[in-house]
Motif scaffolding. Structure first.
Motif, PDB file in Angstrom:
ATOM      1  N   HIS A 279      -7.271   3.368  -4.118  1.00 16.05           N
ATOM      2  CA  HIS A 279      -8.238   3.755  -2.884  1.00 16.05           C
ATOM      3  C   HIS A 279      -9.578   3.847  -3.547  1.00 16.05           C
ATOM      4  O   HIS A 279     -10.656   3.798  -2.529  1.00 16.05           O
TER       5      HIS A 279
ATOM      6  N   ARG B 190       5.141   3.708  -0.741  1.00 16.31           N
ATOM      7  CA  ARG B 190       4.371   3.366   0.400  1.00 16.31           C
ATOM      8  C   ARG B 190       3.628   4.501   0.918  1.00 16.31           C
ATOM      9  O   ARG B 190       2.426   4.156   1.532  1.00 16.31           O
ATOM     10  N   SER B 191       3.919   5.775   0.623  1.00 13.72           N
ATOM     11  CA  SER B 191       3.108   6.918   1.100  1.00 13.72           C
ATOM     12  C   SER B 191       1.646   6.866   0.372  1.00 13.72           C
ATOM     13  O   SER B 191       0.854   7.644   0.877  1.00 13.72           O
ATOM     14  N   LYS B 192       1.588   6.227  -0.840  1.00 12.01           N
ATOM     15  CA  LYS B 192       0.316   6.039  -1.566  1.00 12.01           C
ATOM     16  C   LYS B 192      -0.716   5.244  -1.053  1.00 12.01           C
ATOM     17  O   LYS B 192      -1.800   5.226  -1.542  1.00 12.01           O
ATOM     18  N   GLY B 193      -0.330   4.351   0.162  1.00 14.18           N
ATOM     19  CA  GLY B 193      -1.058   3.423   0.660  1.00 14.18           C
ATOM     20  C   GLY B 193      -1.164   2.244  -0.368  1.00 14.18           C
ATOM     21  O   GLY B 193      -2.485   1.466   0.028  1.00 14.18           O
ATOM     22  N   ILE B 194      -0.242   1.883  -1.231  1.00 17.08           N
ATOM     23  CA  ILE B 194      -0.474   0.599  -1.738  1.00 17.08           C
ATOM     24  C   ILE B 194       0.054  -0.505  -1.183  1.00 17.08           C
ATOM     25  O   ILE B 194       0.734  -0.295  -0.194  1.00 17.08           O
ATOM     26  N   PRO B 195      -0.517  -2.069  -1.235  1.00 20.39           N
ATOM     27  CA  PRO B 195       0.021  -2.817  -0.570  1.00 20.39           C
ATOM     28  C   PRO B 195       1.310  -3.084  -0.744  1.00 20.39           C
ATOM     29  O   PRO B 195       1.931  -2.682  -1.612  1.00 20.39           O
ATOM     30  N   GLU B 196       2.231  -3.745   0.352  1.00 21.41           N
ATOM     31  CA  GLU B 196       3.531  -3.869   0.221  1.00 21.41           C
ATOM     32  C   GLU B 196       3.934  -4.789  -0.727  1.00 21.41           C
ATOM     33  O   GLU B 196       5.104  -4.423  -1.244  1.00 21.41           O
TER      34      GLU B 196
ATOM     35  N   MET C  81      -2.403   5.541  -7.641  1.00 21.71           N
ATOM     36  CA  MET C  81      -2.901   5.986  -6.493  1.00 21.71           C
ATOM     37  C   MET C  81      -4.477   6.139  -6.512  1.00 21.71           C
ATOM     38  O   MET C  81      -5.094   5.500  -5.525  1.00 21.71           O
TER      39      MET C  81
ATOM     40  N   ARG D 295      -3.246   6.353   4.357  1.00 26.16           N
ATOM     41  CA  ARG D 295      -2.161   7.012   3.396  1.00 26.16           C
ATOM     42  C   ARG D 295      -2.607   7.166   2.025  1.00 26.16           C
ATOM     43  O   ARG D 295      -3.311   6.312   1.518  1.00 26.16           O
ATOM     44  N   GLY D 296      -2.733   8.574   1.521  1.00 26.46           N
ATOM     45  CA  GLY D 296      -2.927   8.937   0.092  1.00 26.46           C
ATOM     46  C   GLY D 296      -4.310   9.361   0.153  1.00 26.46           C
ATOM     47  O   GLY D 296      -4.538  10.290  -0.445  1.00 26.46           O
TER      48      GLY D 296
ATOM     49  N   ARG E 215       2.973  -4.810  -3.905  1.00 24.75           N
ATOM     50  CA  ARG E 215       2.873  -4.043  -4.874  1.00 24.75           C
ATOM     51  C   ARG E 215       4.348  -2.990  -4.957  1.00 24.75           C
ATOM     52  O   ARG E 215       4.797  -2.776  -5.890  1.00 24.75           O
TER      53      ARG E 215
ATOM     54  N   ARG F 286      -2.839   1.802   5.419  1.00 23.96           N
ATOM     55  CA  ARG F 286      -2.639   2.089   4.193  1.00 23.96           C
ATOM     56  C   ARG F 286      -3.808   2.669   3.532  1.00 23.96           C
ATOM     57  O   ARG F 286      -3.687   3.696   2.643  1.00 23.96           O
TER      58      ARG F 286
ATOM     59  N   MET G 152       2.571   9.496   9.156  1.00 21.27           N
ATOM     60  CA  MET G 152       2.535   8.666   8.092  1.00 21.27           C
ATOM     61  C   MET G 152       2.718   7.329   8.334  1.00 21.27           C
ATOM     62  O   MET G 152       2.621   6.489   7.563  1.00 21.27           O
TER      63      MET G 152
ATOM     64  N   LEU H  51       5.628   5.968   8.318  1.00 24.54           N
ATOM     65  CA  LEU H  51       6.666   5.643   7.295  1.00 24.54           C
ATOM     66  C   LEU H  51       8.108   5.782   7.952  1.00 24.54           C
ATOM     67  O   LEU H  51       9.004   5.930   6.982  1.00 24.54           O
TER      68      LEU H  51
END
Lengths: 337, 320
Positions: free
Chosen positions: A129, B222-228, A125, A97-98, B230, A94, A57, A59
């Motif tokens: 996307h 973070r794992s949702k892929g939203i910008p940093e 979420m 991810r998700g 946010r 990003r 990920m 992360l």
């Protein structure tokens, strides 16, 4: 379509740097996560299971980095994406991810933000996307919650995480993870913080998702029972290495590594009463800064010989997809029968 | 929520009753004859014992303590705050004149310190360990430890006397009544007070933000892929806000009491200065009312803080 690999990891090495010392948390692992299959990663605490997930990920904590190796995501429409080369919080990572790879975490009590409603967090979420209106996103969130078996979803969607029970929260987490129809779902010990009856429900749900959406699941666990129930493929990790892997049938039926064997032996069997012999593995995991020279498991192993202390054993293919890293695997396998 | 606020206000009544009693009682204990503050010493010296006694009788100073207290309280409830013993001006008029000045100064300072403090604190937490963060931490330490009067005087010396950009003190030039003409006078004291209050907010915000950023839901975000940004602002800062609001909320009483030190240094005609002068002159009527105002503000602030916390953190329940 069969056995289509979605993510392949090749010779991945992830190191942590603290106080000028280097902890080789993952020391060259390879695995394939396949579409519609569950890959279980098993191992003791600190063996690198979660770091593997975090590496995929991107992360990882700030003081760690992917040192070597490849993580490739085989996208349907964008070709192969080299995850290990992407910038950690960059736009490309990003967008993966998700949307393509989603993750659920160990403790649903702390994994949801306490100041936003569950619905809000799922909508966030979806809207990160996809270009949909708030109303549409909320309707989808509602449907997801319903699909995950949350009662009164119309009411629950506007409630805060603290108003949910542990099991419900994990369902909400899964709803969130599934909201963009990811190709891969990484579950990092998703039921460790839940009680056993809820565990079964959560696993049932994950199994259903795998079948319905053809999602690839990477399930991290330390519970051999869970592996027996859910896994299609298994990878057993010890001190940053995969020491045995293969299909669940191969690994569980005829374990070729003393460690796998010992793990299987240490499960208590329900109904056998309090007097049964549970065989825990002797000793404890070595200090990652002071590793054994050869096979990492040698100091705790019943089969250890002088040769084990020389070098980490090579990968031995034992037929099919079964791989073992032990020089005396033939004896180990023979002993089981 | 409404029920809670009503309950809280009703709960304040007995509290206020006790506090007025304490204020009256403590000031009654202070040494000195109240008559001696009423007239000039030479006239007082010429009075005979009988005349003195008659004077005491007219002012009701010979009544038992409890009787005097209830008389005072009765007047207070009716809105009669008494008169300044030294000038004879109604206390309500003095307060009405000095309160706006204090509100103007402390309000601006509170605004500056809250905005600047939270922005710098959060920035420090996000850029933790960088040169910028270390510089901010050092300035924070200095800010907390430098006395306000010293900082104020240095600023007067630099910006008013040497550079001559801003006036030395006071609130306004009587000949200029425009907004900008008055703003000139506000800038220096408000900045000094604001900056010295900033350090505390900044350190608070930084710690709180660092704490939040280590939480697991930040990793989820973070794992949702939203910008940093946010992740930092919508998920991190929003949660870290609660303790900062509590700190700022408990500073609200200074809005009324003012900063005695800064008001004195800059000759700002606010409540702080009035209070200071009143205490020195044993002007008890005035002291009591200002003290009472301060107490009411503290009670009010604690209610505000409770309500804000409940709004910011859904886990907090007010009615229980």
């Amino acid at each position: 379509m069969q056995d289509q690999t979605v993510i392949s990891v090749k010779n991945l090495k992830t190191y942590f740097y603290t106080n000028q010392r280097c902890n080789k948390a993952i020391n060259g692992i390879s695995m394939d996560i396949k579409r519609g299959k569950t890959l279980c990663i098993v191992g003791e605490s600190g063996c690198g299971k979660s770091v593997t997930a975090s590496s995929i990920m991107q992360l990882l904590p700030k003081l760690s980095r992917i040192e070597e190796g490849e993580i490739i995501y085989h996208s349907e429409d964008r070709g192969d994406i080299k995850i290990h080369e992407l910038e950690r919080n960059g736009k490309e990572m990003r967008s993966l991810r998700g949307q393509d790879i989603a993750m659920i975490f160990q403790d649903p009590m702390t994994a949801l933000n306490p100041v936003y409603t569950v619905g809000w967090q799922i909508v966030e979420m979806i809207r990160a996307h996809e270009n949909v209106s708030k109303k549409e996103a909320k309707a989808r969130a509602l449907k997801l919650l319903k699909d995950m078996g949350i009662p009164y979803p119309e009411k629950r969607i506007d409630e805060y995480p603290h108003q949910f029970s542990g099991g419900m929260r994990q369902r909400a987490m899964i709803a969130m993870a599934m909201s963009c129809n990811p190709k891969v779902l990484i579950a990092d010990e998703p039921t460790t913080a839940l009680d056993v009856t809820i565990q079964a429900q959560i696993f049932e749900l994950m199994d259903k998702l795998k079948k319905e959406y053809d999602t690839a699941i990477m399930l991290i666990t330390h519970d051999m029972g869970v592996v027996c129930e859910l896994a299609d493929d298994v990878a057993v990790m010890y001190m940053g290495n995969i020491i045995e892997s293969g299909s669940a049938r191969e690994v569980l039926k005829s374990p070729g590594h003393p460690y796998t064997k010992a793990l299987l032996k240490s499960i208590p069997i329900l109904g056998k009463g309090a007097n049964q012999d549970i065989n825990p593995i002797k000793g404890s995991t070595p200090d990652p800064f002071n590793r054994p020279t050869g096979c990492q498991f040698a100091p705790r192993c019943d089969y250890a010989c002088d040769k084990c202390n020389e070098a980490m054993p090579e990968e031995n293919q034992v037929g099919g997809t079964h791989m073992v890293r032990c020089i005396r695997f033939q004896e180990v396998m023979a002993d089981g029968k | 929520m409404l029920k809670y606020i009503l309950k809280k206000i009703l709960g304040m009544i007995p509290m206020l009753f006790i506090i007025t009693f304490l204020i009256y009682f403590l000031l009654d204990l202070t040494p000195g004859d109240a008559v001696s503050h009423l007239m000039d010493p030479e006239a007082l010296a010429r009075l005979s014992a009988e005349q003195l006694e008659a004077l005491r009788e007219t002012y009701g100073l010979n009544d038992p303590f409890v009787v005097r207290y209830f008389k005072w309280l009765l007047q207070l409830v009716q809105g009669n705050f008494g008169y300044s013993v030294s000038s004879g001006v109604p206390v309500s008029q003095i307060i009405a004149e000095s309160l706006p000045a204090t509100l103007e100064l402390s309000g601006t300072a509170l605004l500056i310190s809250t905005l600047l403090g939270s922005i710098l604190g959060v920035a420090g937490a996000i850029k933790k360990g960088t040169i910028g963060d270390n510089v901010l931490t050092v300035f924070g330490m200095i800010g907390v430890s430098i006395p306000q009067f010293f900082f104020g005087m240095v600023c007067i010396l630099v910006f008013a006397l040497n550079l001559e950009w801003l006036p030395v003190g006071g609130r306004t030039d009587p000949s200029v009544v425009s907004f900008f003409g008055r703003l000139k006078y506000l800038i220096l004291p408000a900045s000094v007070l604001g900056i010295s209050l900033t350090a505390g907010v900044m350190r608070y915000a930084r710690t709180s933000m660092l704490d939040t950023m280590n939480k697991e839901y930040i990793r989820t975000a973070r794992s949702k892929g939203i910008p940093e940004w946010r992740v930092n602002l919508i998920h991190g800062f929003r949660v870290s806000l609660t303790p900062v609001v509590v700190l700022v909320g408990f500073r609200l009483p200074t809005l009324i009491a003012g900063s005695v030190v800064i008001e004195t240094v800059f000759q700002w005609p606010g409540v702080g200065q009035v209070f200071n002068a009143a205490v020195r002159a044993s002007n008890y009527n005035l002291v009591m009312i200002v003290a009472l105002l301060f107490v009411i503000m503290v009670l009010f602030a604690s209610t505000i803080v409770d309500i804000l916390t409940a709004i910011l953190d859904p886990r907090v329940k007010l009615d229980s």
